[in-house]
Motif scaffolding. Structure first.
Motif, PDB file in Angstrom:
ATOM      1  N   SER A 222       1.985  35.607  41.983  1.00  0.00           N
ATOM      2  CA  SER A 222       0.808  34.897  41.481  1.00  0.00           C
ATOM      3  C   SER A 222       0.746  34.906  39.958  1.00  0.00           C
ATOM      4  O   SER A 222       0.439  33.879  39.340  1.00  0.00           O
ATOM      5  N   ASP A 226       0.833  31.730  37.418  1.00  0.00           N
ATOM      6  CA  ASP A 226      -0.184  31.494  36.381  1.00  0.00           C
ATOM      7  C   ASP A 226       0.471  31.266  35.021  1.00  0.00           C
ATOM      8  O   ASP A 226       0.047  30.389  34.255  1.00  0.00           O
ATOM      9  N   ALA A 229       2.153  27.862  34.863  1.00  0.00           N
ATOM     10  CA  ALA A 229       1.144  26.810  34.751  1.00  0.00           C
ATOM     11  C   ALA A 229       0.570  26.699  33.346  1.00  0.00           C
ATOM     12  O   ALA A 229       0.049  25.648  32.960  1.00  0.00           O
ATOM     13  N   PRO A 256       1.000  26.941  46.870  1.00  0.00           N
ATOM     14  CA  PRO A 256       0.108  27.424  45.804  1.00  0.00           C
ATOM     15  C   PRO A 256       0.732  27.364  44.410  1.00  0.00           C
ATOM     16  O   PRO A 256       0.039  27.090  43.430  1.00  0.00           O
ATOM     17  N   ARG A 259       0.453  23.835  43.300  1.00  0.00           N
ATOM     18  CA  ARG A 259      -0.942  23.466  43.004  1.00  0.00           C
ATOM     19  C   ARG A 259      -1.438  24.089  41.700  1.00  0.00           C
ATOM     20  O   ARG A 259      -2.236  23.482  40.981  1.00  0.00           O
ATOM     21  N   LYS A 260      -0.972  25.288  41.387  1.00  0.00           N
ATOM     22  CA  LYS A 260      -1.387  25.905  40.124  1.00  0.00           C
ATOM     23  C   LYS A 260      -0.869  25.092  38.939  1.00  0.00           C
ATOM     24  O   LYS A 260      -1.595  24.870  37.965  1.00  0.00           O
ATOM     25  N   THR A 264      -3.293  22.480  36.152  1.00  0.00           N
ATOM     26  CA  THR A 264      -3.352  22.564  34.688  1.00  0.00           C
ATOM     27  C   THR A 264      -2.634  21.409  34.008  1.00  0.00           C
ATOM     28  O   THR A 264      -2.917  21.098  32.851  1.00  0.00           O
TER      29      THR A 264
END
Length: 355
Positions: A222, A226, A229, A256, A259-260, A264
């Motif tokens: 994760s 982040d 992104a 996911p 999508r992250k 952005t």
């Protein structure tokens, strides 16, 4: 006078006999170092230091390996020399030191020289090459130095003629292209850095390369998602499949991650790629490949939601249809032929989305 004349800490220990040679630290302007996170201590890190402190230790360790790092500049020097120091040199049974721990130098798109440690005890090494490639009309050449794929770097100095001039590199045609994936993405097991498929694409399409290949550790974490992104980019290559420890983990992380990035950066092109060797390594038929199905489902869902900036590449096409095992060292990791074929397969797709 040079700074090394008055401060011994800047002196480069060299055995190269050339009275017209001056050594410059790679952090010196106007050299431009790309593919690395900014670091106040000047370390060569692929992830920000604060992220390395809170991510998995294995990821933090791999982030110190310099795959994708490139030093670029222009010069009219008739030769170039490198002097590098590594903290250690490790042998791998299937990858030469020229790829894991070596550098290679390009003038334009032509390889000028490679430089690598001779043994695992060689922690400082150097080499000089005369530049015979044609220069631009102004007498300058565009120089790119690719860093090691599977090792850390303590220091790198560039040797040029004392009489030469150094200019910043020309701007790349495109911005950052981020590659996220496994050991294959990181460059295992190319014979030298410039032969990794991501480096080949960066050379021929002229973009700034960000290589976030993490050998054995592309789990779709994760915090890594982040970070990816948050990077302003011209394109994102999700070369992410093989390292997921289970189908459930891949299913829980692949969409996911997409999508992250999409949240952005609504318009950035995203290319999804699957494992290139499901047949010769995993003995899986293309119509019975559950990992491909999961990744293709992410792609299909994006299309259904109106995303026109996604592309899908079936990894089974990356090595071509013939002599597929000849493209690998161990039926898994590409050799130079395998990486060349990968670059050929990805090139038209990446070129189309960048334009």
């Amino acid at each position: 006078m040079h700074i090394s004349d008055i401060d011994k800490n800047f002196k480069i220990e060299s055995k190269i006999e050339n009275d017209n040679l001056i050594w410059l630290d790679c952090h010196t302007q106007p050299f431009v170092l790309t593919g690395l996170a900014a670091d106040v201590e000047g370390r060569f890190l692929r992830l920000p230091a604060e992220l390395m402190e809170r991510t998995r230790p294995d990821l933090a360790w791999l982030a110190k390996q310099t795959s994708g790092a490139r030093l670029r500049f222009r010069t009219d020097s008739p030769f170039i020399a490198l002097n590098a120091t590594l903290p250690s040199v490790d042998l791998m049974c299937h990858m030469p030191l020229t790829g894991s721990s070596g550098f290679d130098v390009y003038s334009g798109k032509s390889m000028v020289m490679f430089m690598a440690p001779v043994t695992i005890t060689t922690l400082q090494f150097e080499k000089l090459a005369w530049l015979s490639q044609p220069a631009d009309d102004d007498g300058f050449r565009d120089i790119t130095i690719n860093f090691p794929l599977y090792n850390r770097v303590t220091s790198l100095a560039i040797g040029l003629s004392k009489d030469s001039a150094i200019l910043p590199p020309k701007p790349t045609a495109y911005g950052k292209v981020v590659f996220y994936g496994s050991s294959i993405t990181q460059g295992g097991v190319a014979s030298r850095p410039g032969n990794n498929y991501a480096n080949i694409l960066a050379k021929n399409l002229d973009f700034e390369l960000i290589n976030l290949g993490f050998s054995g550790n592309a789990f779709g974490d994760s915090e890594i998602a982040d970070y990816i992104a948050s990077i302003p980019m011209a394109a994102f290559v999700m070369d992410y499949d093989f390292n997921s420890r289970s189908l459930d983990e891949l299913r829980a992380t692949h969409e996911p991650l997409y999508r992250k990035v999409r949240a952005t950066q609504p318009n950035v092109p995203i290319i999804m790629i699957t494992n290139p060797v499901p047949d010769i390594y995993c003995h899986i038929k293309d119509d019975e490949n559950p990992r491909l199905d999961i990744i293709y489902a992410t792609y299909q869902k994006a299309l259904a939601e109106g995303d026109k900036n996604v592309r899908f590449i079936n990894g089974l096409t990356l090595f071509g249809k013939t002599e597929r095992d000849t493209c690998t060292v161990d039926n898994l990791h590409p050799n130079d032929l395998g990486f060349f074929r990968m670059a050929e397969a990805v090139y038209p797709v990446l070129r189309e989305v960048l334009r």
